[in-house]
Design a protein around this motif. Structure first.
Motif: not given
Length: 716
Positions: A489-492, A604-607, A569-573
């Motif tokens: 559920g992120a970035f489309g 930090f990082g690419h995030a 990745s981002i979806a850990g949130s």
């Protein structure tokens, strides 16, 4: 991580010695520090900030001790499981294939690994190595020191540009290679693996590429450089030429019939919005912006004095416009493929887009009611043919429009990933409207052994969340089963089933079920679906995920004590927050290289580039909604203990640094009054993945599955 070698050996041994040989439910203790920040009037506690100091002896020793505890808890059956998983992981696939002057170029890599090399020849037979790592099916433990990220062959196939990055670095080399001899003619180091791309002039006399300066290790001041084969080079486009100092991801695209006409897609961070510029390489005047208003503008192709462009400006599901009279100061523009009820797959910032113009045809992948369908149009926008993509997988590419080919010919190649198909290359004849299989990676499971069905979860606001449910053929679904549900559920990004060794093993040997939930924030229903779950709307996506769990339980597919929440990745949130809020729905939680500290992710990082998607902690309003859902900061929010959890991190991860997992694991292990198992697995060789070789992937997945088997066993 079995072979961790680090400094501070004495400290490491002292920590490991404190772990009992018959480890029960506990991991090593972690020191708390009184660290508090007040930002925008919000007090943020961060007692494990010291774990951000990756590479220091104390943190390395702590991580090693945590990993030993996770390995021991997983148990003696890891080796048996690993041997079986290696059959699924030690598979080689061809990626990004395209035919050039009668020869096929492609990248070859192991399934599940980000490491791949560049080859020319037969994907299923004899092929000659050109660049990147050498991939050897007979050596599944061989580590790679670099990977080929992408490549661009010259129009005549004599030369190829190869974008190759060393392990653990986002900065890369753009290599110009002679295909016949394999000789590297030149190397350019001002390129970034995630931001740089290239294209050739139509006559093959030179190429253009996106170059960046390094600013504190991050790409900055993007510009397009023209390089001729005679050795001349000059800057032809700058992202900040018009005073716009936003970070731009630049994609140069040449018109295939004119060597002087350059199109540049300039995307702002991860916002998904982009402008489309046109540059005449024969002139020195400023570039012209073809975009009208906001939204996304993507180049499909050009011919004579016209260009074909995708945009979602004023059309959330997307449309195609034809721009005529390009040589004039003010071109004309008209819609030739109008917005329809289905969304065109062109809005994802993390891959899965499928569009292109080849010969006299335009190919677009639509998702209507979340069902993917390939549609082929002529250059006037008339539909010529279409066919559905099976629900067991999807067309996939992590860059550009997903299809590769000579824009002068009405044929293209694309890659299909499926639950039981590691990677299959198809040739699409755009005139005939027919796709034929060119190459299929070998697999230890038959493609018909796994079946999938699509269901929809009805939400109170009228939304229908699509979920895809996969299991082995013949599984008795009248009884509940162990079930793993993945959410992003992120970035489309549009959720789909893809080949994963641990999923294959769980389905085929554990009688498990695997589900992907297309929650809002993804692109299942276009731009509106994405916007409904990003930024300040993130709670909507969290609720969608928990509602999907409730649906699967109510329908009898599983029970709470058999349901595993999973993400990466981002979806850990997202999934971390979902479990924090509704822990009673889940029997276990597995987090893979996940963002979990939303107060500091942007540092930090690419995030750091994900602030467009999640919100920026520097913004007072955004910090409030970020802190309301941040998994690391809301562990005890429900007042209940959370389910057994395995946190998996990659020591070489430059996208999401492993400290996210370190800090979350420490906080969970110290949750007051809770003794549920919480372990940290530092996956050997892994970056933003589960390993660099089949052996490493098989081991990491074996630890995960044995952890799940133990915590979900009837005795627990």
């Amino acid at each position: 991580m079995r072979n961790l070698c680090c400094t501070g050996l004495a400290l490491l041994l002292s920590v490991i010695a404190a772990i009992p040989s018959a480890l029960a439910q506990t991991a090593p203790a972690t020191r708390r520090e009184a660290v508090t920040n007040t930002t925008h009037g919000i007090v943020v506690d961060d007692p494990y900030r010291w774990l951000e100091q990756a590479g220091t002896p104390e943190v390395e020793a702590w991580a090693a001790a945590q990993n030993v505890a996770a390995e021991r808890y997983a148990g003696a059956d890891v080796a048996t499981r690993e041997g079986r998983l290696l059959q699924y992981a030690n598979q080689i696939s061809a990626r990004g294939a395209r035919m050039v002057s009668g020869q096929m170029m492609f990248m070859r890599g192991w399934i599940g690994s980000a490491y791949q090399g560049l080859y020319v020849g037969d994907p299923e037979g004899e092929a000659r190595y050109l660049d990147g790592p050498i991939i050897d099916l007979n050596d599944p433990s061989r580590s790679a020191t670099e990977t080929t990220v992408n490549f661009w062959p010259s129009p005549d196939g004599r030369l190829v540009l190869s974008l190759t990055a060393p392990q653990g670095s986002n900065w890369s080399e753009l290599r110009l290679i002679d295909v016949a001899s394999g000789r590297v003619i030149s190397r350019r180091a001002d390129v970034h693996r995630s931001f740089s791309s290239a294209d050739w002039l139509a006559d093959g006399t030179g190429y253009v590429y996106a170059a960046y300066h390094s600013q504190d290790g991050a790409p900055a001041r993007g510009h397009i450089v023209l390089v001729t084969l005679t050795g001349e080079e000059r800057e032809v486009f700058s992202a900040i030429a018009d005073g716009d100092d936003r970070q731009r991801l630049l994609s140069p695209r040449m018109a295939f019939d004119r060597s002087s006409r350059l199109f540049v897609e300039a995307t702002s961070g991860t916002s998904g919005t982009s402008d489309l510029y046109i540059v005449d390489l024969r002139q020195t005047g400023p570039p012209r912006n073809l975009s009208q208003g906001g939204g996304t503008w993507l180049f499909l192709g050009a011919r004579d004095d016209s260009a074909w462009v995708f945009t979602n400006e004023g059309a959330p599901n997307g449309r195609v416009v034809r721009v005529d009279r390009l040589s004039r100061t003010v071109p004309t523009m008209r819609t030739i493929i109008a917005e329809g009820p289905g969304a065109i797959a062109a809005g994802s910032q993390v891959g899965g887009n499928v569009y292109g113009m080849f010969g006299n045809r335009i190919a677009l992948l639509y998702r209507e009611n979340a069902i993917p369908t390939m549609r082929l149009f002529d250059l006037n926008g008339r539909l010529r043919s279409s066919y559905e993509i099976p629900p067991t997988g999807s067309v996939w590419s992590n860059s550009g429009g997903g299809m590769k080919g000579d824009p002068r010919r009405a044929e293209a190649y694309y890659q299909f990933l499926g639950a039981s198909e590691p990677a299959s290359i198809y040739r699409l004849d755009l005139n005939a409207g027919r796709a034929t299989l060119v190459s299929a990676a070998r697999s230890a499971v038959d493609r018909d052994d796994i079946v999938a069905e699509r269901r929809f979860v009805e939400r109170p606001d009228g939304a229908r969340v699509p979920i895809i449910i996969a299991h082995r053929r013949g599984l008795d679904l009248s009884q509940p089963h162990r079930l793993m549900m993945y959410g992003y559920g992120a970035f489309g990004w549009v959720s789909f089933l893809w080949y994963q060794p641990h999923v294959i093993d769980m389905l085929m040997h554990d009688d498990g079920v695997f589900v992907v939930a297309g929650v809002r924030g993804g692109g299942e229903f276009g731009t509106a679906w994405h916007e409904a779950g990003r930024g300040r709307n993130r709670q909507v996506a969290i609720d969608d995920y928990n509602a999907s769990a409730e649906y699967l339980i109510a329908q009898g597919y599983t029970t709470p004590n058999l349901l595993v929440a999973n993400t990466s990745s981002i979806a850990g949130s997202l999934v971390g927050a979902a479990v924090n809020q509704r822990p009673e729905l889940y029997g276990a939680l597995v987090l893979d290289y996940s963002v979990l500290d939303l107060a500091r992710f942007s540092e930090f990082g690419h995030a750091r580039y994900w602030v467009d998607e999640l919100g920026s902690p520097a913004d007072p309003d955004a910090l409030r909604w970020l802190m309301a859902i941040s998994p690391y900061h809301n562990i005890g929010a429900s007042g209940r203990c959370l389910p057994p959890t395995l946190i998996r991190v990659g020591p070489n991860d430059r996208t999401v640094p492993p400290f996210h997992g370190y800090k979350y694991a420490a906080a969970r292990q110290n949750q007051s009054g809770c003794d549920t198992p919480v372990f940290l697995d530092v996956m050997e060789g892994a970056g933003h993945n589960t390993g660099s070789t089949p052996q490493e992937i098989a081991h990491s997945d074996a630890v995960e599955l044995e952890f799940i088997a133990r915590v979900l066993s009837p005795s627990n």
